[in-house]
Design an enzyme around this catalytic site. Structure first.
Site, PDB file in Angstrom:
ATOM      1  N   ASP A  18       0.827  -1.206   0.000  1.00 55.61           N
ATOM      2  CA  ASP A  18       0.000   0.000   0.000  1.00 55.61           C
ATOM      3  C   ASP A  18       0.867   1.263   0.000  1.00 55.61           C
ATOM      4  O   ASP A  18       1.966   1.279   0.546  1.00 55.61           O
ATOM      5  CB  ASP A  18      -0.910  -0.021   1.242  1.00 55.61           C
ATOM      6  CG  ASP A  18      -2.069   0.957   1.114  1.00 55.61           C
ATOM      7  OD1 ASP A  18      -2.365   1.392  -0.017  1.00 55.61           O
ATOM      8  OD2 ASP A  18      -2.675   1.285   2.151  1.00 55.61           O
ATOM      9  N   GLY A  19       0.343   2.307  -0.610  1.00 60.32           N
ATOM     10  CA  GLY A  19       1.005   3.617  -0.542  1.00 60.32           C
ATOM     11  C   GLY A  19       1.635   4.095  -1.846  1.00 60.32           C
ATOM     12  O   GLY A  19       2.350   5.098  -1.849  1.00 60.32           O
ATOM     13  N   TRP A  23       3.044   7.907  -2.338  1.00 61.95           N
ATOM     14  CA  TRP A  23       4.472   8.030  -2.677  1.00 61.95           C
ATOM     15  C   TRP A  23       4.625   9.000  -3.851  1.00 61.95           C
ATOM     16  O   TRP A  23       5.486   9.870  -3.837  1.00 61.95           O
ATOM     17  CB  TRP A  23       5.035   6.652  -3.040  1.00 61.95           C
ATOM     18  CG  TRP A  23       6.486   6.645  -3.395  1.00 61.95           C
ATOM     19  CD1 TRP A  23       7.543   6.446  -2.548  1.00 61.95           C
ATOM     20  CD2 TRP A  23       7.055   6.835  -4.702  1.00 61.95           C
ATOM     21  NE1 TRP A  23       8.733   6.503  -3.242  1.00 61.95           N
ATOM     22  CE2 TRP A  23       8.464   6.741  -4.571  1.00 61.95           C
ATOM     23  CE3 TRP A  23       6.511   7.083  -5.966  1.00 61.95           C
ATOM     24  CZ2 TRP A  23       9.330   6.880  -5.649  1.00 61.95           C
ATOM     25  CZ3 TRP A  23       7.381   7.226  -7.049  1.00 61.95           C
ATOM     26  CH2 TRP A  23       8.770   7.119  -6.874  1.00 61.95           C
ATOM     27  N   HIS A  35       2.690   3.452  -9.037  1.00 57.38           N
ATOM     28  CA  HIS A  35       2.390   2.040  -9.326  1.00 57.38           C
ATOM     29  C   HIS A  35       3.538   1.399 -10.107  1.00 57.38           C
ATOM     30  O   HIS A  35       3.906   0.257  -9.846  1.00 57.38           O
ATOM     31  CB  HIS A  35       1.084   1.919 -10.114  1.00 57.38           C
ATOM     32  CG  HIS A  35      -0.127   2.377  -9.342  1.00 57.38           C
ATOM     33  ND1 HIS A  35      -0.350   2.000  -8.038  1.00 57.38           N
ATOM     34  CD2 HIS A  35      -1.185   3.160  -9.691  1.00 57.38           C
ATOM     35  CE1 HIS A  35      -1.487   2.551  -7.616  1.00 57.38           C
ATOM     36  NE2 HIS A  35      -2.008   3.262  -8.601  1.00 57.38           N
ATOM     37  N   SER A  63      -7.604  -5.458  -5.245  1.00 62.10           N
ATOM     38  CA  SER A  63      -8.713  -5.961  -4.440  1.00 62.10           C
ATOM     39  C   SER A  63     -10.020  -5.877  -5.212  1.00 62.10           C
ATOM     40  O   SER A  63     -10.138  -5.130  -6.194  1.00 62.10           O
ATOM     41  CB  SER A  63      -8.837  -5.157  -3.136  1.00 62.10           C
ATOM     42  OG  SER A  63      -9.483  -3.925  -3.371  1.00 62.10           O
ATOM     43  N   SER A  64     -10.990  -6.652  -4.747  1.00 62.90           N
ATOM     44  CA  SER A  64     -12.295  -6.615  -5.414  1.00 62.90           C
ATOM     45  C   SER A  64     -12.932  -5.234  -5.274  1.00 62.90           C
ATOM     46  O   SER A  64     -13.831  -4.878  -6.024  1.00 62.90           O
ATOM     47  CB  SER A  64     -13.217  -7.713  -4.858  1.00 62.90           C
ATOM     48  OG  SER A  64     -13.141  -7.768  -3.460  1.00 62.90           O
ATOM     49  N   ASN A  66     -11.027  -2.446  -5.500  1.00 61.54           N
ATOM     50  CA  ASN A  66     -10.232  -1.489  -6.282  1.00 61.54           C
ATOM     51  C   ASN A  66     -10.880  -1.121  -7.620  1.00 61.54           C
ATOM     52  O   ASN A  66     -10.498  -0.130  -8.249  1.00 61.54           O
ATOM     53  CB  ASN A  66      -8.803  -2.002  -6.516  1.00 61.54           C
ATOM     54  CG  ASN A  66      -7.923  -1.941  -5.278  1.00 61.54           C
ATOM     55  OD1 ASN A  66      -7.039  -2.777  -5.084  1.00 61.54           O
ATOM     56  ND2 ASN A  66      -8.135  -0.954  -4.407  1.00 61.54           N
ATOM     57  N   TRP A  67     -11.898  -1.902  -8.059  1.00 58.61           N
ATOM     58  CA  TRP A  67     -12.625  -1.541  -9.288  1.00 58.61           C
ATOM     59  C   TRP A  67     -13.329  -0.198  -9.137  1.00 58.61           C
ATOM     60  O   TRP A  67     -13.706   0.429 -10.130  1.00 58.61           O
ATOM     61  CB  TRP A  67     -13.671  -2.604  -9.650  1.00 58.61           C
ATOM     62  CG  TRP A  67     -13.084  -3.944  -9.965  1.00 58.61           C
ATOM     63  CD1 TRP A  67     -13.088  -5.051  -9.153  1.00 58.61           C
ATOM     64  CD2 TRP A  67     -12.399  -4.350 -11.172  1.00 58.61           C
ATOM     65  NE1 TRP A  67     -12.455  -6.103  -9.776  1.00 58.61           N
ATOM     66  CE2 TRP A  67     -12.025  -5.709 -11.011  1.00 58.61           C
ATOM     67  CE3 TRP A  67     -12.061  -3.698 -12.356  1.00 58.61           C
ATOM     68  CZ2 TRP A  67     -11.334  -6.414 -11.982  1.00 58.61           C
ATOM     69  CZ3 TRP A  67     -11.376  -4.401 -13.337  1.00 58.61           C
ATOM     70  CH2 TRP A  67     -11.019  -5.741 -13.147  1.00 58.61           C
ATOM     71  N   ARG A 192      -4.913  -1.777   8.787  1.00 58.47           N
ATOM     72  CA  ARG A 192      -6.162  -2.515   8.591  1.00 58.47           C
ATOM     73  C   ARG A 192      -5.925  -3.592   7.547  1.00 58.47           C
ATOM     74  O   ARG A 192      -4.941  -3.570   6.810  1.00 58.47           O
ATOM     75  CB  ARG A 192      -7.291  -1.576   8.146  1.00 58.47           C
ATOM     76  CG  ARG A 192      -6.972  -0.772   6.903  1.00 58.47           C
ATOM     77  CD  ARG A 192      -8.176   0.055   6.424  1.00 58.47           C
ATOM     78  NE  ARG A 192      -7.785   0.988   5.378  1.00 58.47           N
ATOM     79  CZ  ARG A 192      -7.469   2.264   5.572  1.00 58.47           C
ATOM     80  NH1 ARG A 192      -7.526   2.779   6.780  1.00 58.47           N
ATOM     81  NH2 ARG A 192      -7.104   3.028   4.556  1.00 58.47           N
ATOM     82  N   LEU A 193      -6.879  -4.543   7.495  1.00 65.90           N
ATOM     83  CA  LEU A 193      -6.721  -5.669   6.568  1.00 65.90           C
ATOM     84  C   LEU A 193      -7.342  -5.397   5.203  1.00 65.90           C
ATOM     85  O   LEU A 193      -6.993  -6.065   4.227  1.00 65.90           O
ATOM     86  CB  LEU A 193      -7.353  -6.933   7.168  1.00 65.90           C
ATOM     87  CG  LEU A 193      -6.444  -7.732   8.103  1.00 65.90           C
ATOM     88  CD1 LEU A 193      -7.200  -8.902   8.715  1.00 65.90           C
ATOM     89  CD2 LEU A 193      -5.215  -8.246   7.359  1.00 65.90           C
TER      90      LEU A 193
HETATM   91  C1  IPE Z   1      -5.491  -2.670  -0.217  1.00 70.44           C
HETATM   92  O1  IPE Z   1      -5.136  -1.354  -0.384  1.00 70.44           O
HETATM   93  C2  IPE Z   1      -5.515  -3.366  -1.553  1.00 70.44           C
HETATM   94  C3  IPE Z   1      -4.220  -3.632  -2.160  1.00 70.44           C
HETATM   95  C4  IPE Z   1      -3.042  -3.394  -1.626  1.00 70.44           C
HETATM   96  C5  IPE Z   1      -4.269  -4.235  -3.463  1.00 70.44           C
HETATM   97  P1  IPE Z   1      -6.220  -0.194  -0.567  1.00 70.44           P
HETATM   98  O2  IPE Z   1      -5.433   1.056  -0.726  1.00 70.44           O
HETATM   99  O3  IPE Z   1      -7.143  -0.545  -1.674  1.00 70.44           O
HETATM  100  O4  IPE Z   1      -7.003  -0.248   0.798  1.00 70.44           O
HETATM  101  P2  IPE Z   1      -7.820   0.891   1.565  1.00 70.44           P
HETATM  102  O5  IPE Z   1      -8.795   1.459   0.571  1.00 70.44           O
HETATM  103  O6  IPE Z   1      -6.832   1.909   2.009  1.00 70.44           O
HETATM  104  O7  IPE Z   1      -8.453   0.201   2.719  1.00 70.44           O
HETATM  105  C1  IPE Z   2      -1.328   0.288  -3.481  1.00 71.01           C
HETATM  106  O1  IPE Z   2      -1.189   1.652  -3.478  1.00 71.01           O
HETATM  107  C2  IPE Z   2      -1.692  -0.282  -4.826  1.00 71.01           C
HETATM  108  C3  IPE Z   2      -3.063  -0.816  -4.900  1.00 71.01           C
HETATM  109  C4  IPE Z   2      -3.978  -0.712  -4.002  1.00 71.01           C
HETATM  110  C5  IPE Z   2      -3.418  -1.519  -6.112  1.00 71.01           C
HETATM  111  P1  IPE Z   2      -2.434   2.646  -3.478  1.00 71.01           P
HETATM  112  O2  IPE Z   2      -2.832   2.899  -4.902  1.00 71.01           O
HETATM  113  O3  IPE Z   2      -3.515   2.157  -2.610  1.00 71.01           O
HETATM  114  O4  IPE Z   2      -1.768   3.959  -2.889  1.00 71.01           O
HETATM  115  P2  IPE Z   2      -2.399   4.925  -1.803  1.00 71.01           P
HETATM  116  O5  IPE Z   2      -2.836   4.075  -0.659  1.00 71.01           O
HETATM  117  O6  IPE Z   2      -3.520   5.652  -2.468  1.00 71.01           O
HETATM  118  O7  IPE Z   2      -1.270   5.825  -1.430  1.00 71.01           O
HETATM  119 MG    MG Z   3      -4.012   2.400  -0.669  1.00 71.47          MG
END
Ligand code: IPE
Ligand code: IPE
Ligand code: MG
Length: 248
Positions: A18-19, A23, A35, A63-64, A66-67, A192-193
């Site tokens: 995540d992040g 970044w 990414h 994640s499901s 992320n769509w 969180r998970l």
């Molecule tokens: C969790 O990250 C999903 C992945 C790392 C693929 P998210 O960025 O989607 O989670 P939330 O929205 O902060 O909970």
């Molecule tokens: C993790 O980074 C990648 C995925 C969830 C696919 P994020 O895209 O969630 O980055 P933040 O959390 O918005 O910084």
């Molecule tokens: Mg994120």
């Protein structure tokens, strides 16, 4: 490998990467650059995990939920996954890494599903490490699908309702035959998970790191392994130390 002399190495490490977006934002760059950089971290982490002796590495890639991101970002992420599999499959195969994909496959787009199946098929007999990619993955969806399978078996009469056990549920999850994660790492400071491995994480150790995923490196991976090695896992029982103290 240098600087890593630990009494215990987790058999299965799962990572919530995540992040990436933050970044990039921190640097005034578009999220997609974050990414891209995140994929480099994936390559480095796969190598570091294999060298450390980890047998299963699960990476939460998409994640499901992320769509629900803007379409252009979804396309960027799917494009990266496609390119990762096209470019890295041969290397991973050469390194004897087995690829497994977890997540909902029903209705997956035709430009993704065949690639995922090919990656699994090509590497199915590899033995050095299993790289589990969680794609279109949501734990509640996975559990609901497992429950639906059991419901059908009950309806068909092959199992009775009161025979349903935790093991039967585990065996019907996408992770059937993959051991539960010993260590779950999440980067970016979130704790969180986010619907990741809810069932399988019953006794996992958690390490939350403040760094954004593109900044995660071998050093931080080793730090997480060190933290894991210092934890006292009791699984509801008594610790080895306590038991020894009582007995001795
Ligand atoms: C969790 O990250 C999903 C992945 C790392 C693929 P998210 O960025 O989607 O989670 P939330 O929205 O902060 O909970
Ligand atoms: C993790 O980074 C990648 C995925 C969830 C696919 P994020 O895209 O969630 O980055 P933040 O959390 O918005 O910084
Ligand atoms: Mg994120």
């Amino acid at each position: 490998m240098a600087n890593l002399d630990l009494p215990v190495i987790p058999e299965h490490v799962a990572i919530i990467m995540d992040g990436n977006g933050r970044w990039a934002k921190q640097r005034g760059l578009p999220r997609t650059i974050g990414h891209n950089k995140g994929v480099e971290t994936v390559r480095e982490t796969v190598r570091a995990a294999g060298e450390a002796g980890v047998k299963y590495l699960t990476l939460f890639a998409f994640s499901s939920e992320n769509w629900s991101r803007p379409e252009s970002e979804v396309e960027d992420l799917l494009g990266l996954l496609r390119r990762f599999i096209r470019r890295d499959l041969a290397d991973l195969h050469r390194e004897n890494i087995r690829i497994r994909i977890i997540g909902e496959r029903e209705n997956l787009r035709s430009d993704i599903l065949p690639l995922l199946l090919e990656a699994e098929e090509t590497t199915r007999n590899n033995t050095a490490m299993t790289l589990v990619i969680a794609f279109n993955y949501g734990s509640r969806n996975e559990i609901a699908r497992a429950v639906a399978k059991i419901a059908k078996e009950v309806q068909a009469g092959s199992i009775k309702p009161d025979e349903v056990s935790p093991e039967m549920i585990s065996e019907r999850l996408d992770t059937a035959d993959i051991p539960d994660p010993d260590l779950i790492i999440r980067t970016s400071g979130e704790e969180r998970l986010s619907n990741f491995l809810l069932w399988q994480a019953a006794y996992s150790e958690f390490v939350f790191l403040p760094c954004y995923w593109p900044d995660f490196d071998r050093q931080q991976f080793h730090d997480a392994l060190r933290i894991f090695a210092s934890r006292d896992r009791r699984f509801g029982g008594l610790s080895q130390l306590t038991t020894t103290a009582v007995v001795g």
